[in-house]
Design a protein around this motif. Structure first.
Motif, PDB file in Angstrom:
ATOM      1  N   UNK A  26       1.960 -39.115 -34.064  1.00  0.00           N
ATOM      2  CA  UNK A  26       2.636 -38.682 -32.851  1.00  0.00           C
ATOM      3  C   UNK A  26       1.586 -38.203 -31.867  1.00  0.00           C
ATOM      4  N   UNK A  27       1.597 -38.794 -30.677  1.00  0.00           N
ATOM      5  CA  UNK A  27       0.669 -38.377 -29.628  1.00  0.00           C
ATOM      6  C   UNK A  27       1.416 -37.371 -28.759  1.00  0.00           C
ATOM      7  N   UNK A  28       0.896 -36.175 -28.649  1.00  0.00           N
ATOM      8  CA  UNK A  28       1.575 -35.084 -27.968  1.00  0.00           C
ATOM      9  C   UNK A  28       0.742 -34.595 -26.792  1.00  0.00           C
ATOM     10  N   UNK A  29       1.383 -34.448 -25.647  1.00  0.00           N
ATOM     11  CA  UNK A  29       0.710 -33.895 -24.475  1.00  0.00           C
ATOM     12  C   UNK A  29       1.361 -32.567 -24.124  1.00  0.00           C
ATOM     13  N   UNK A  30       0.529 -31.607 -23.725  1.00  0.00           N
ATOM     14  CA  UNK A  30       1.031 -30.287 -23.344  1.00  0.00           C
ATOM     15  C   UNK A  30       0.139 -29.718 -22.249  1.00  0.00           C
ATOM     16  N   UNK A  31       0.639 -28.729 -21.529  1.00  0.00           N
ATOM     17  CA  UNK A  31      -0.178 -28.125 -20.471  1.00  0.00           C
ATOM     18  C   UNK A  31      -1.495 -27.578 -21.023  1.00  0.00           C
ATOM     19  N   UNK A  32      -2.530 -27.699 -20.227  1.00  0.00           N
ATOM     20  CA  UNK A  32      -3.850 -27.231 -20.622  1.00  0.00           C
ATOM     21  C   UNK A  32      -3.787 -25.753 -21.012  1.00  0.00           C
ATOM     22  N   UNK A  33      -4.422 -25.435 -22.118  1.00  0.00           N
ATOM     23  CA  UNK A  33      -4.476 -24.059 -22.609  1.00  0.00           C
ATOM     24  C   UNK A  33      -3.407 -23.747 -23.644  1.00  0.00           C
ATOM     25  N   UNK A  34      -2.302 -24.476 -23.634  1.00  0.00           N
ATOM     26  CA  UNK A  34      -1.213 -24.212 -24.583  1.00  0.00           C
ATOM     27  C   UNK A  34      -1.614 -24.578 -26.006  1.00  0.00           C
ATOM     28  N   UNK A  35      -2.388 -25.628 -26.155  1.00  0.00           N
ATOM     29  CA  UNK A  35      -2.789 -26.064 -27.492  1.00  0.00           C
ATOM     30  C   UNK A  35      -3.535 -24.954 -28.235  1.00  0.00           C
ATOM     31  N   UNK A  36      -4.482 -24.355 -27.571  1.00  0.00           N
ATOM     32  CA  UNK A  36      -5.261 -23.303 -28.224  1.00  0.00           C
ATOM     33  C   UNK A  36      -4.410 -22.071 -28.512  1.00  0.00           C
ATOM     34  N   UNK A  37      -3.526 -21.705 -27.589  1.00  0.00           N
ATOM     35  CA  UNK A  37      -2.626 -20.570 -27.820  1.00  0.00           C
ATOM     36  C   UNK A  37      -1.712 -20.835 -29.010  1.00  0.00           C
ATOM     37  N   UNK A  39      -2.283 -22.918 -31.494  1.00  0.00           N
ATOM     38  CA  UNK A  39      -3.096 -22.947 -32.713  1.00  0.00           C
ATOM     39  C   UNK A  39      -3.358 -21.525 -33.220  1.00  0.00           C
ATOM     40  N   UNK A  40      -3.710 -20.618 -32.313  1.00  0.00           N
ATOM     41  CA  UNK A  40      -3.956 -19.226 -32.695  1.00  0.00           C
ATOM     42  C   UNK A  40      -2.685 -18.564 -33.213  1.00  0.00           C
ATOM     43  N   UNK A  41      -1.561 -18.809 -32.549  1.00  0.00           N
ATOM     44  CA  UNK A  41      -0.281 -18.240 -32.977  1.00  0.00           C
ATOM     45  C   UNK A  41       0.074 -18.733 -34.377  1.00  0.00           C
ATOM     46  N   UNK A  42      -0.077 -20.021 -34.613  1.00  0.00           N
ATOM     47  CA  UNK A  42       0.248 -20.608 -35.912  1.00  0.00           C
ATOM     48  C   UNK A  42      -0.567 -19.950 -37.021  1.00  0.00           C
ATOM     49  N   UNK A  43      -1.824 -19.709 -36.731  1.00  0.00           N
ATOM     50  CA  UNK A  43      -2.708 -19.124 -37.740  1.00  0.00           C
ATOM     51  C   UNK A  43      -2.415 -17.643 -37.960  1.00  0.00           C
ATOM     52  N   UNK A  44      -2.297 -16.879 -36.878  1.00  0.00           N
ATOM     53  CA  UNK A  44      -2.139 -15.433 -36.977  1.00  0.00           C
ATOM     54  C   UNK A  44      -0.731 -15.005 -37.377  1.00  0.00           C
ATOM     55  N   UNK A  45       0.281 -15.590 -36.761  1.00  0.00           N
ATOM     56  CA  UNK A  45       1.657 -15.130 -36.976  1.00  0.00           C
ATOM     57  C   UNK A  45       2.385 -15.865 -38.093  1.00  0.00           C
ATOM     58  N   UNK A  46       2.026 -17.112 -38.332  1.00  0.00           N
ATOM     59  CA  UNK A  46       2.729 -17.913 -39.328  1.00  0.00           C
ATOM     60  C   UNK A  46       1.886 -18.191 -40.566  1.00  0.00           C
ATOM     61  N   UNK A  47       0.587 -17.931 -40.492  1.00  0.00           N
ATOM     62  CA  UNK A  47      -0.286 -18.173 -41.641  1.00  0.00           C
ATOM     63  C   UNK A  47      -0.484 -19.652 -41.939  1.00  0.00           C
ATOM     64  N   UNK A  48      -0.306 -20.483 -40.933  1.00  0.00           N
ATOM     65  CA  UNK A  48      -0.455 -21.923 -41.125  1.00  0.00           C
ATOM     66  C   UNK A  48      -1.883 -22.339 -40.807  1.00  0.00           C
ATOM     67  N   UNK A  49      -2.342 -23.361 -41.490  1.00  0.00           N
ATOM     68  CA  UNK A  49      -3.751 -23.751 -41.386  1.00  0.00           C
ATOM     69  C   UNK A  49      -4.084 -24.598 -40.170  1.00  0.00           C
ATOM     70  N   UNK A  50      -3.059 -25.194 -39.534  1.00  0.00           N
ATOM     71  CA  UNK A  50      -3.372 -26.092 -38.417  1.00  0.00           C
ATOM     72  C   UNK A  50      -2.216 -26.146 -37.432  1.00  0.00           C
ATOM     73  N   UNK A  51      -2.514 -26.657 -36.267  1.00  0.00           N
ATOM     74  CA  UNK A  51      -1.488 -26.872 -35.255  1.00  0.00           C
ATOM     75  C   UNK A  51      -0.500 -27.925 -35.742  1.00  0.00           C
TER      76      UNK A  51
END
Length: 72
Positions: A26-37, A39-51
């Motif tokens: 799946x090729x996904x496009x999102x506003x610039x900066x959202x990807x990194x936010x 990714x950090x949320x997934x790691x910190x709040x959900x304990x997931x290893x990747x976006x």
């Protein structure tokens, strides 16, 4: 001349074929900066290893919640 067996090349080819047979892409496009936010949320709040893991988690969770509503 006999060709040498290349373990690294074999591993890459095997991995590529495995992914091709077992996963959809799946090729996904999102506003610039959202990807990194995200990714950090997934790691910190959900304990997931990747976006990727976070996106799959969200889709599965949404589908489960909506299938429960339809079955009620």
């Amino acid at each position: 001349m006999k060709e040498r067996f290349n373990q690294l090349e074999y591993s890459r080819e095997y991995s590529k074929n495995y992914k091709k047979e077992n996963y959809d892409r799946l090729n996904l496009q999102m506003p610039k900066g959202l990807k990194e936010k995200a990714r950090e949320f997934a790691k910190e709040k959900r304990g997931l290893s990747s976006l990727n893991a976070y996106i799959v988690y969200l889709i599965q969770k949404d589908m489960e919640e909506n299938s429960d509503e339809q079955n009620s």
